[in-house]
Scaffold this active site. Structure first.
Site, PDB file in Angstrom:
ATOM      1  N   GLU A 192       0.807  -0.961   0.085  1.00  0.00           N
ATOM      2  CA  GLU A 192       0.147  -0.178   0.192  1.00  0.00           C
ATOM      3  C   GLU A 192       0.315   1.674  -0.365  1.00  0.00           C
ATOM      4  O   GLU A 192       1.770   1.284   0.944  1.00  0.00           O
ATOM      5  CB  GLU A 192      -0.629  -0.159   1.432  1.00  0.00           C
ATOM      6  CG  GLU A 192      -1.941   0.998   1.263  1.00  0.00           C
ATOM      7  CD  GLU A 192      -1.615   2.684   1.786  1.00  0.00           C
ATOM      8  OE1 GLU A 192      -1.512   2.821   0.775  1.00  0.00           O
ATOM      9  OE2 GLU A 192      -1.132   2.175   3.167  1.00  0.00           O
ATOM     10  N   CYS A 246      -1.739   9.211   1.817  1.00  0.00           N
ATOM     11  CA  CYS A 246      -1.078   8.853   0.962  1.00  0.00           C
ATOM     12  C   CYS A 246      -2.817   9.053   0.426  1.00  0.00           C
ATOM     13  O   CYS A 246      -2.543   9.360  -0.991  1.00  0.00           O
ATOM     14  CB  CYS A 246      -0.821   7.299   1.547  1.00  0.00           C
ATOM     15  SG  CYS A 246      -2.230   5.957   2.127  1.00  0.00           S
TER      16      CYS A 246
END
Length: 517
Positions: A264, A298
């Site tokens: 991720e 993010c």
């Protein structure tokens, strides 16, 4: 601003200056430690073991021994332990949030929100533990049956970032533990204490020694410790959350032994507002999706594309709302945005701002460090007149900087939104149903917010905005993950996340006809 409040826990036994190895709190073999600094004051308030290469193998061997027993625990037993863990974390919610504040610099309201968000994963995966299913099928050969069984993959490693240390630890560990795997967590050097507190509660919840080990180390030793964890022959699964650059290195490490990997990675999320979009809803969502965690996530919206018909109206709305943000230490009750977790973030902010201004961008608000405060503080910053050539258009920001871009047509907006190597999250606001379908299919991102997506209410955002906050729809029941350079694999969601910790075995059985009995 007054000095930050001292760290005081209701349960002081949750504060550990030691790693967790097979149920025992231990120091590094060389007895060296590294300091933990409060980003809001730059004061050192704790120390943790500085484990090195020679320390790693014992953590893996412990996890392997524990796995051989734990994999035999039935799903109901694993679910009960996860529910016990959930209950204990709930009871320790305030203490864990305090640790998050002092490690990350977040405001207390955001830290409490992170714990609540994280608890959803412990709850969700306790249910998923009992829902692992194989299959039975009749193939093209009539007297045969094909059986598929699911089993835990083995020792797993979680490399956890500093921006959401509790949420990322639980999201990864709960899935592994539900599947029947043991796990070693290497927390970020900035935020080991909250992860260690969670591990303490896991022991209290009934997980046996070695099922969850925590190895701490400083920034200097992180690369070699992580590499050994990835390459160890007893490790079968690695999950990493962090930058795309480091993720590429992790993937290469895991190619030795063909380890199963979930990555991720970074994002540079576009946020599209069309002329027919609800500007109030878009603003409420954006205030969360940009300024939460001081922009250090993010999934945050970094590139805000506004159609020409509403650009001049939306910009002052955004500036006025942003002016109400109160920057300060996370322990202060009026703080709505805390410090950046590392001083490196301050330098990166200045570099991005200078680049944008040199290429024609205009600072609509902010743009400077807050030198009146002693920590890693930066003004929330808005730059208008952004173009694709700017550094902010091409790199993940990871700081409180928002770039505003003007567009004319849907095709132009999609082209600019997709003009990045990353593809984690994207967001849009429009009332056109056909356009919504087109955007869902055309935007290159693994997760797309379509007009709405209620987020956990982190705090009663700035005066004048509704508490019915809209934003990132990340939740335990929703698959989380990106495409392109934002990684692969999914965390959370039904079936897909727990599958990351399972292997499938196929068995073929011949069924004799009745005439042969």
């Amino acid at each position: 601003m007054s000095n930050p409040l001292p760290l005081r826990l209701d349960d002081p036994s949750l504060l550990h200056g030691a790693s967790l190895l097979h149920g025992k709190w231990v120091q590094a073999q060389e007895q060296q430690k590294f300091a933990i600094e409060d980003p809001g004051s730059r004061q050192i308030f704790a120390h943790c073991p500085n484990n090195r290469l020679q320390d790693v193998d014992q953590y893996v061997e412990s996890a392997h021994i524990a796995f051989l027993e734990y994999r035999e625990a039935n799903p109901r037993e694993r679910a009960k332990r996860l529910l016990n863990w959930h209950s204990l974390i709930t009871n320790a919610r305030s203490d864990i949030a305090k640790l998050i504040v002092y490690e990350t610099g977040k405001p207390m309201t955001e830290a409490l929100g992170e714990v609540d968000y994280a608890l959803g994963f412990a709850w969700w995966f306790s249910g998923e533990a009992e829902r692992v299913r194989g299959s039975v099928a009749q193939p093209s050969v009539s007297n045969r049956r094909t059986l598929v069984i699911k089993q835990p993959i083995g020792v797993s490693v979680a490399l956890v970032p500093w921006n959401f240390p509790v949420a990322m630890t639980i999201r990864k560990a709960a899935a592994a533990l539900a599947a029947g795997c043991s796990m070693i967590v290497k927390p970020s050097p900035e935020t080991p204490l909250s992860t260690l507190a969670l591990a303490d509660l896991a022991l209290r919840a009934g997980f046996k020694p070695g099922v969850l080990n925590i190895i701490t180390t400083d920034n200097e030793n992180t690369p070699i410790v992580s590499e050994r964890l990835c390459k160890h022959p007893l490790v079968r699964k690695v999950t990493f959350t962090g930058s795309t650059a480091v993720g590429s290195i992790i993937a290469k490490h895991c190619s030795d032994g063909l380890k199963k990997v979930t990555l991720e990675l970074g994002g540079n999320g576009p946020f599209l507002i069309f002329d027919d979009g609800d500007l109030d809803q878009a603003l409420a969502a954006l205030m969360i999706l940009k300024w939460r965690t001081a922009g250090q996530a993010c999934t945050h919206a970094n590139r805000v594309y506004v159609q020409s018909g509403v650009y001049d109206k939306f910009l002052p709305m955004l500036v006025n709302a942003t002016k109400k943000i109160q920057v300060g230490h996370g322990t202060a009750k009026d703080t709505t945005m805390g410090a950046l977790t590392t001083s490196r973030g301050l330098t990166k902010m200045e570099r991005h701002i200078a680049d944008a201004v040199s290429k024609g961008g205009q600072i609509a608000y902010g743009g400077k460090r807050l030198t009146s405060l002693s920590g890693n503080f930066f003004q929330p910053t808005i730059i208008s007149g952004m173009t694709p050539s700017m550094l902010t258009s091409q790199e993940e920001i990871f700081g409180p900087l928002l770039g505003l871009y003007r567009f004319e047509t849907e095709e132009e907006a999609v082209q600019m939104a997709n003009d990045t190597s990353m593809g984690l999250a994207a967001y849009f606001f429009t009332k056109d149903t056909s356009r919504s379908w087109r955007l869902l299919e055309s935007l290159e991102a693994g997760m797309i917010g379509m007009n709405t997506g209620k987020a956990t209410i982190i705090h009663p955002i700035y005066t004048g905005l509704s508490q019915n906050i809209l934003g990132n729809a990340s939740a335990a029941e929703s698959p989380f993950g990106g495409i392109k350079s934002s990684g692969y694999g999914k965390e959370a969601g039904k079936d897909v996340a727990i599958e990351e910790y399972l292997i499938s075995k196929t068995g073929t059985l011949t069924v004799d006809p009745i005439s042969k009995l």
